[in-house]
Design an enzyme around this catalytic site. Sequence first.
Site, PDB file in Angstrom:
ATOM      1  N   PRO A   1      48.191  49.699  30.864  1.00  0.00           N
ATOM      2  CG  PRO A   1      50.366  49.874  30.043  1.00  0.00           C
ATOM      3  CD  PRO A   1      49.175  50.702  30.441  1.00  0.00           C
ATOM      4  N   GLY A   2      48.771  46.483  32.267  1.00  0.00           N
ATOM      5  CA  GLY A   2      49.206  45.778  33.470  1.00  0.00           C
ATOM      6  C   GLY A   2      50.006  44.554  33.076  1.00  0.00           C
TER       7      GLY A   2
ATOM      8  NE  ARG B   1      46.085  34.936  34.466  1.00  0.00           N
ATOM      9  CZ  ARG B   1      46.179  34.453  33.265  1.00  0.00           C
ATOM     10  NH1 ARG B   1      47.092  33.547  32.967  1.00  0.00           N
ATOM     11  NH2 ARG B   1      45.371  34.874  32.304  1.00  0.00           N
TER      12      ARG B   1
ATOM     13  CE1 TYR C   1      40.097  34.654  35.051  1.00  0.00           C
ATOM     14  CE2 TYR C   1      42.469  34.467  35.374  1.00  0.00           C
ATOM     15  CZ  TYR C   1      41.270  35.089  35.643  1.00  0.00           C
ATOM     16  OH  TYR C   1      41.251  36.165  36.488  1.00  0.00           O
TER      17      TYR C   1
ATOM     18  CB  CYS D   1      42.914  19.423  49.476  1.00  0.00           C
ATOM     19  SG  CYS D   1      42.978  17.783  50.093  1.00  0.00           S
ATOM     20  CD  GLU D   2      39.554  22.740  44.837  1.00  0.00           C
ATOM     21  OE1 GLU D   2      38.431  22.605  44.379  1.00  0.00           O
ATOM     22  OE2 GLU D   2      39.785  23.180  45.981  1.00  0.00           O
TER      23      GLU D   2
ATOM     24  CE1 TYR E   1      45.463  41.435  36.760  1.00  0.00           C
ATOM     25  CE2 TYR E   1      46.479  40.822  34.679  1.00  0.00           C
ATOM     26  CZ  TYR E   1      45.792  41.731  35.444  1.00  0.00           C
ATOM     27  OH  TYR E   1      45.437  42.945  34.896  1.00  0.00           O
TER      28      TYR E   1
HETATM   29  N1  LLP Z   1      42.363  48.942  33.150  1.00  0.00           N
HETATM   30  C1  LLP Z   1      41.198  48.423  33.589  1.00  0.00           C
HETATM   31  C2  LLP Z   1      40.074  49.307  33.816  1.00  0.00           C
HETATM   32  C3  LLP Z   1      41.100  47.041  33.816  1.00  0.00           C
HETATM   33  O1  LLP Z   1      39.946  46.540  34.226  1.00  0.00           O
HETATM   34  C4  LLP Z   1      42.228  46.211  33.605  1.00  0.00           C
HETATM   35  C5  LLP Z   1      42.157  44.778  33.871  1.00  0.00           C
HETATM   36  C6  LLP Z   1      43.422  46.809  33.166  1.00  0.00           C
HETATM   37  C7  LLP Z   1      43.448  48.172  32.936  1.00  0.00           C
HETATM   38  C8  LLP Z   1      44.688  46.023  32.924  1.00  0.00           C
HETATM   39  O2  LLP Z   1      44.544  45.062  31.941  1.00  0.00           O
HETATM   40  P1  LLP Z   1      45.854  44.261  31.422  1.00  0.00           P
HETATM   41  O3  LLP Z   1      46.705  45.229  30.677  1.00  0.00           O
HETATM   42  O4  LLP Z   1      46.542  43.713  32.595  1.00  0.00           O
HETATM   43  O5  LLP Z   1      45.276  43.207  30.543  1.00  0.00           O
HETATM   44  N2  LLP Z   1      42.924  38.400  36.553  1.00  0.00           N
HETATM   45  C9  LLP Z   1      42.807  38.318  35.110  1.00  0.00           C
HETATM   46  C10 LLP Z   1      42.876  39.658  34.463  1.00  0.00           C
HETATM   47  C11 LLP Z   1      41.804  40.593  34.920  1.00  0.00           C
HETATM   48  C12 LLP Z   1      41.970  41.943  34.296  1.00  0.00           C
HETATM   49  C13 LLP Z   1      40.970  42.897  34.826  1.00  0.00           C
HETATM   50  N3  LLP Z   1      41.139  44.237  34.371  1.00  0.00           N
HETATM   51  C14 LLP Z   1      43.885  37.376  34.580  1.00  0.00           C
HETATM   52  O6  LLP Z   1      44.637  36.817  35.374  1.00  0.00           O
HETATM   53  O7  LLP Z   1      43.961  37.152  33.374  1.00  0.00           O
END
Ligand code: LLP
Length: 427
Positions: free
Chosen positions: A282-283, A321, A325, A352-353, A381
């Site tokens: 988890p991130g 973001r 997105y 500037c966007e 992020y």
């Molecule tokens: N493990 C792998 C292999 C991943 O590719 C990712 C996220 C994670 C774990 C963590 O996922 P999380 O728990 O954070 O959802 N920049 C984008 C998100 C890109 C996520 C890419 N991979 C945003 O701001 O929404």
Amino acid sequence: MEEKNKLYFDGCDVTELAKEYGTPLYVMSETAIVGKFSQLKEEFLDKYENTRVAYAAKAFFPMAMAKIAEREGMCVDVVSGGELYTALKAGFPPERIEFNGNNKLPDELRLAVKNGIGRIIVDGFSELERIEEICKEENRRISVLFRVTPGIKADSHDYIVTGKKDSKFGFPLDDEVLQDQISRAIQSEYIDFKGLHFHIGSQLFDNGPYLQALDIILELTKKIREKFGVDVSEINFGGGFGIQYIDEERKSYSYFLDPMMEKMEKFCREEGMERPAVVIEPGRSIVGEAGISVYTIGQIKDIKGVRKYVSVDGGMTDNIRPALYQSLYTGVIANKADEEKTETVTICGKCCESGDILIRDLKVPEPEQGDIFAIFSTGAYGYSMASNYNRNCIPPVVLVKEGKSRLIVKGQDYEDLLRNDIIPEDL
Ligand code: LLP
């Protein structure tokens, strides 16, 4: 004592933080981060044996964050030499580092192997061979998993969905190559084949696609057993657990993990095999809601009958973001926290966007220049995707805890922007 009409975050008066550290500013709550790790301990690590949490560094990873994850007993998932270097420099135990990524560079792999990290998640046809070569040169053995794309389409923004077949990540299932690679890994004297990895997407709220993906992975486990006589000893479910930005109904970790663990245990009982270790990555769900962004309101442009633009002193450079997105956020005027919301405004950045809009049509009390504006749930992020577009400086990050604050990342200044510039002599 909390004063009326002011926004507090982990016991800190946000307007005071703005005064002390300046704006724009990222504020992270240590209490909230630790709270998430505690939930994971309760709902996963302590509940099920032989499990690990590898915090996904990409969400937010200054060295102080590495320290917190380490102190809380977590592993870490890195996806670049830079994240790996950060973890190592912060003193993160190498054996608790796991390395993901669809195009790991030779130097990145070497750094990983030299330091004896815990796992490499192999994600491409030539990667295993390259790892073997490096291990041979360095006289090391390394544990690997294979990342598989289970062919599941999870429901999220297309850019953050990763488990479908048409993806740059992982090995497609129906490819003989995967079996060849696994066979090679099992036989190699430099490789310790551990198992399989999948990650189906990010900001997800439904456990259905996770369970579907797991079914597919378990089938593959069975095939590996039949074909090679080897038991998969580890399965990594990836990350992706959704959080609240506006009014999304976030689910508990148990909602996702309990049925998955049940499925695993049932499968293993039926197959008469030991349940593999389970790892999650988890991130966002750890740090997302633990962070806010703090700005000062500047120009206010009221285009009669159209829209009122309220500009802040940051924007897409500190939070890409919304532009990337179309992500939705909410926020409040921190020095008018309890006032009646009488106006509908659009909060825009200073880049500037035209697409540099942070929040559309937000209800606020009457905004004035100099007010402090806070946006919620920017901990994941935000800082990690910040840029120097327009030569804006990347803001500092402050870690707060029960009314106390400490700087964990210095803000850039103009000299930082010039640091790597070179004017050739002939100019
Ligand atoms: N493990 C792998 C292999 C991943 O590719 C990712 C996220 C994670 C774990 C963590 O996922 P999380 O728990 O954070 O959802 N920049 C984008 C998100 C890109 C996520 C890419 N991979 C945003 O701001 O929404």
